[in-house]
Motif scaffolding. Structure first.
Motif, PDB file in Angstrom:
ATOM      1  N   LYS A  23       0.971  -1.060  13.040  1.00 36.37           N
ATOM      2  CA  LYS A  23       2.162  -0.822  12.709  1.00 36.37           C
ATOM      3  C   LYS A  23       2.508  -1.413  11.085  1.00 36.37           C
ATOM      4  O   LYS A  23       2.800  -0.687  10.237  1.00 36.37           O
ATOM      5  CB  LYS A  23       3.401  -1.055  13.490  1.00 36.37           C
ATOM      6  CG  LYS A  23       4.800  -0.810  13.145  1.00 36.37           C
ATOM      7  CD  LYS A  23       5.635  -1.379  13.959  1.00 36.37           C
ATOM      8  CE  LYS A  23       7.117  -0.850  13.808  1.00 36.37           C
ATOM      9  NZ  LYS A  23       7.837  -1.643  12.562  1.00 36.37           N
ATOM     10  N   VAL A  24       1.824  -2.643  10.920  1.00 37.83           N
ATOM     11  CA  VAL A  24       2.182  -3.192   9.758  1.00 37.83           C
ATOM     12  C   VAL A  24       1.108  -2.648   8.919  1.00 37.83           C
ATOM     13  O   VAL A  24       1.254  -2.562   7.719  1.00 37.83           O
ATOM     14  CB  VAL A  24       1.837  -4.828   9.791  1.00 37.83           C
ATOM     15  CG1 VAL A  24       1.615  -5.755   8.671  1.00 37.83           C
ATOM     16  CG2 VAL A  24       2.921  -5.492  10.912  1.00 37.83           C
ATOM     17  N   ALA A  25      -0.023  -2.671   9.124  1.00 39.08           N
ATOM     18  CA  ALA A  25      -1.032  -1.841   8.290  1.00 39.08           C
ATOM     19  C   ALA A  25      -0.546  -0.399   7.572  1.00 39.08           C
ATOM     20  O   ALA A  25      -0.588  -0.317   6.332  1.00 39.08           O
ATOM     21  CB  ALA A  25      -2.354  -1.816   9.001  1.00 39.08           C
ATOM     22  N   ILE A  26      -0.065   0.342   8.712  1.00 42.22           N
ATOM     23  CA  ILE A  26       0.137   1.602   8.177  1.00 42.22           C
ATOM     24  C   ILE A  26       1.415   1.360   7.045  1.00 42.22           C
ATOM     25  O   ILE A  26       1.636   2.076   6.032  1.00 42.22           O
ATOM     26  CB  ILE A  26       0.505   2.418   9.501  1.00 42.22           C
ATOM     27  CG1 ILE A  26      -0.480   2.754  10.086  1.00 42.22           C
ATOM     28  CG2 ILE A  26       1.410   3.616   8.719  1.00 42.22           C
ATOM     29  CD1 ILE A  26      -1.449   3.607   9.626  1.00 42.22           C
ATOM     30  N   GLU A  27       2.486   0.619   7.539  1.00 43.08           N
ATOM     31  CA  GLU A  27       3.693   0.400   6.721  1.00 43.08           C
ATOM     32  C   GLU A  27       3.436  -0.077   5.137  1.00 43.08           C
ATOM     33  O   GLU A  27       3.725   0.376   4.344  1.00 43.08           O
ATOM     34  CB  GLU A  27       4.675  -0.165   7.554  1.00 43.08           C
ATOM     35  CG  GLU A  27       5.244   0.260   8.636  1.00 43.08           C
ATOM     36  CD  GLU A  27       6.120  -0.732   9.372  1.00 43.08           C
ATOM     37  OE1 GLU A  27       6.146  -2.124   9.024  1.00 43.08           O
ATOM     38  OE2 GLU A  27       6.937  -0.208  10.181  1.00 43.08           O
ATOM     39  N   GLN A  28       2.438  -0.922   5.325  1.00 43.45           N
ATOM     40  CA  GLN A  28       2.048  -1.530   4.023  1.00 43.45           C
ATOM     41  C   GLN A  28       1.230  -0.756   3.115  1.00 43.45           C
ATOM     42  O   GLN A  28       1.481  -0.739   1.746  1.00 43.45           O
ATOM     43  CB  GLN A  28       1.523  -2.976   4.287  1.00 43.45           C
ATOM     44  CG  GLN A  28       2.358  -4.231   4.858  1.00 43.45           C
ATOM     45  CD  GLN A  28       3.563  -4.457   4.176  1.00 43.45           C
ATOM     46  OE1 GLN A  28       3.318  -4.723   2.740  1.00 43.45           O
ATOM     47  NE2 GLN A  28       4.705  -4.145   4.619  1.00 43.45           N
ATOM     48  N   VAL A  29       0.485  -0.057   3.717  1.00 39.51           N
ATOM     49  CA  VAL A  29      -0.296   0.704   2.837  1.00 39.51           C
ATOM     50  C   VAL A  29       0.417   2.091   2.354  1.00 39.51           C
ATOM     51  O   VAL A  29       0.447   2.657   1.069  1.00 39.51           O
ATOM     52  CB  VAL A  29      -1.720   1.457   3.681  1.00 39.51           C
ATOM     53  CG1 VAL A  29      -2.423   2.507   3.038  1.00 39.51           C
ATOM     54  CG2 VAL A  29      -2.474   0.114   3.989  1.00 39.51           C
ATOM     55  N   ALA A  30       1.085   2.747   3.272  1.00 41.03           N
ATOM     56  CA  ALA A  30       1.949   3.696   3.032  1.00 41.03           C
ATOM     57  C   ALA A  30       2.973   3.194   1.484  1.00 41.03           C
ATOM     58  O   ALA A  30       3.303   3.941   0.822  1.00 41.03           O
ATOM     59  CB  ALA A  30       3.068   4.121   4.098  1.00 41.03           C
ATOM     60  N   THR A  31       3.528   1.966   1.606  1.00 41.42           N
ATOM     61  CA  THR A  31       4.552   1.374   0.637  1.00 41.42           C
ATOM     62  C   THR A  31       3.657   1.385  -0.573  1.00 41.42           C
ATOM     63  O   THR A  31       4.165   1.651  -1.487  1.00 41.42           O
ATOM     64  CB  THR A  31       4.991   0.108   1.168  1.00 41.42           C
ATOM     65  OG1 THR A  31       5.872   0.507   2.094  1.00 41.42           O
ATOM     66  CG2 THR A  31       5.812  -0.433   0.030  1.00 41.42           C
ATOM     67  N   PHE A  32       2.282   0.797  -0.421  1.00 36.19           N
ATOM     68  CA  PHE A  32       1.747   0.758  -1.722  1.00 36.19           C
ATOM     69  C   PHE A  32       1.389   2.030  -2.305  1.00 36.19           C
ATOM     70  O   PHE A  32       1.323   2.328  -3.472  1.00 36.19           O
ATOM     71  CB  PHE A  32       0.192   0.050  -1.474  1.00 36.19           C
ATOM     72  CG  PHE A  32      -0.676  -0.148  -2.513  1.00 36.19           C
ATOM     73  CD1 PHE A  32      -0.445  -1.022  -3.461  1.00 36.19           C
ATOM     74  CD2 PHE A  32      -1.593   0.636  -2.811  1.00 36.19           C
ATOM     75  CE1 PHE A  32      -1.239  -1.101  -4.654  1.00 36.19           C
ATOM     76  CE2 PHE A  32      -2.540   0.482  -3.739  1.00 36.19           C
ATOM     77  CZ  PHE A  32      -2.292   0.032  -4.830  1.00 36.19           C
ATOM     78  N   LEU A  33       0.769   3.083  -1.315  1.00 34.15           N
ATOM     79  CA  LEU A  33       0.436   4.241  -2.009  1.00 34.15           C
ATOM     80  C   LEU A  33       1.687   5.086  -2.557  1.00 34.15           C
ATOM     81  O   LEU A  33       1.557   5.855  -3.390  1.00 34.15           O
ATOM     82  CB  LEU A  33      -0.135   5.010  -0.753  1.00 34.15           C
ATOM     83  CG  LEU A  33      -1.555   4.484  -0.361  1.00 34.15           C
ATOM     84  CD1 LEU A  33      -2.053   5.650   0.852  1.00 34.15           C
ATOM     85  CD2 LEU A  33      -2.620   4.849  -1.388  1.00 34.15           C
ATOM     86  N   TYR A  34       2.657   4.769  -2.100  1.00 27.09           N
ATOM     87  CA  TYR A  34       3.961   5.583  -2.613  1.00 27.09           C
ATOM     88  C   TYR A  34       4.054   4.936  -4.037  1.00 27.09           C
ATOM     89  O   TYR A  34       4.439   5.747  -4.872  1.00 27.09           O
ATOM     90  CB  TYR A  34       5.121   5.087  -1.805  1.00 27.09           C
ATOM     91  CG  TYR A  34       6.399   5.564  -2.340  1.00 27.09           C
ATOM     92  CD1 TYR A  34       6.725   7.176  -2.019  1.00 27.09           C
ATOM     93  CD2 TYR A  34       7.346   4.874  -3.047  1.00 27.09           C
ATOM     94  CE1 TYR A  34       8.031   7.670  -2.628  1.00 27.09           C
ATOM     95  CE2 TYR A  34       8.476   5.565  -3.586  1.00 27.09           C
ATOM     96  CZ  TYR A  34       8.772   6.806  -3.216  1.00 27.09           C
ATOM     97  OH  TYR A  34       9.986   7.483  -3.683  1.00 27.09           O
ATOM     98  N   ARG A  35       3.932   3.740  -4.335  1.00 29.89           N
ATOM     99  CA  ARG A  35       4.065   3.165  -5.822  1.00 29.89           C
ATOM    100  C   ARG A  35       2.882   3.300  -6.458  1.00 29.89           C
ATOM    101  O   ARG A  35       3.182   3.561  -7.984  1.00 29.89           O
ATOM    102  CB  ARG A  35       4.472   1.689  -5.621  1.00 29.89           C
ATOM    103  CG  ARG A  35       5.696   1.403  -4.943  1.00 29.89           C
ATOM    104  CD  ARG A  35       5.940  -0.315  -4.908  1.00 29.89           C
ATOM    105  NE  ARG A  35       4.938  -0.781  -4.034  1.00 29.89           N
ATOM    106  CZ  ARG A  35       4.598  -1.935  -3.548  1.00 29.89           C
ATOM    107  NH1 ARG A  35       5.651  -2.880  -4.057  1.00 29.89           N
ATOM    108  NH2 ARG A  35       3.623  -2.065  -2.920  1.00 29.89           N
TER     109      ARG A  35
END
Length: 60
Positions: A23-35
């Motif tokens: 959950k943490v990995a998916i959330e953090q990578v998604a946040t990064f990829l959005y930016r």
């Protein structure tokens, strides 16, 4: 660099719960990829079926 890969660090011998880690990995990578749109592909390396299922659950 257009592709980046992440292993499920901490979920093996260190004992971090796979569902929490995923959950943490998916959330953090998604946040990064959005930016940052420079990365075209993110790969999550799952070393066993339990970890794989945790990642599937985290994205659904």
């Amino acid at each position: 660099m257009e592709t980046i890969a992440f292993s499920a660090i901490g979920t093996g011998v260190l004992g971090c719960p796979a569902d929490v880690s995923a959950k943490v990995a998916i959330e953090q990578v998604a946040t990064f990829l959005y930016r940052d749109r420079s990365i075209q592909k993110a790969i999550f390396v799952c070393f066993n079926p339990k970890i794989y299922q945790s990642y599937l659950n985290a994205v659904s």
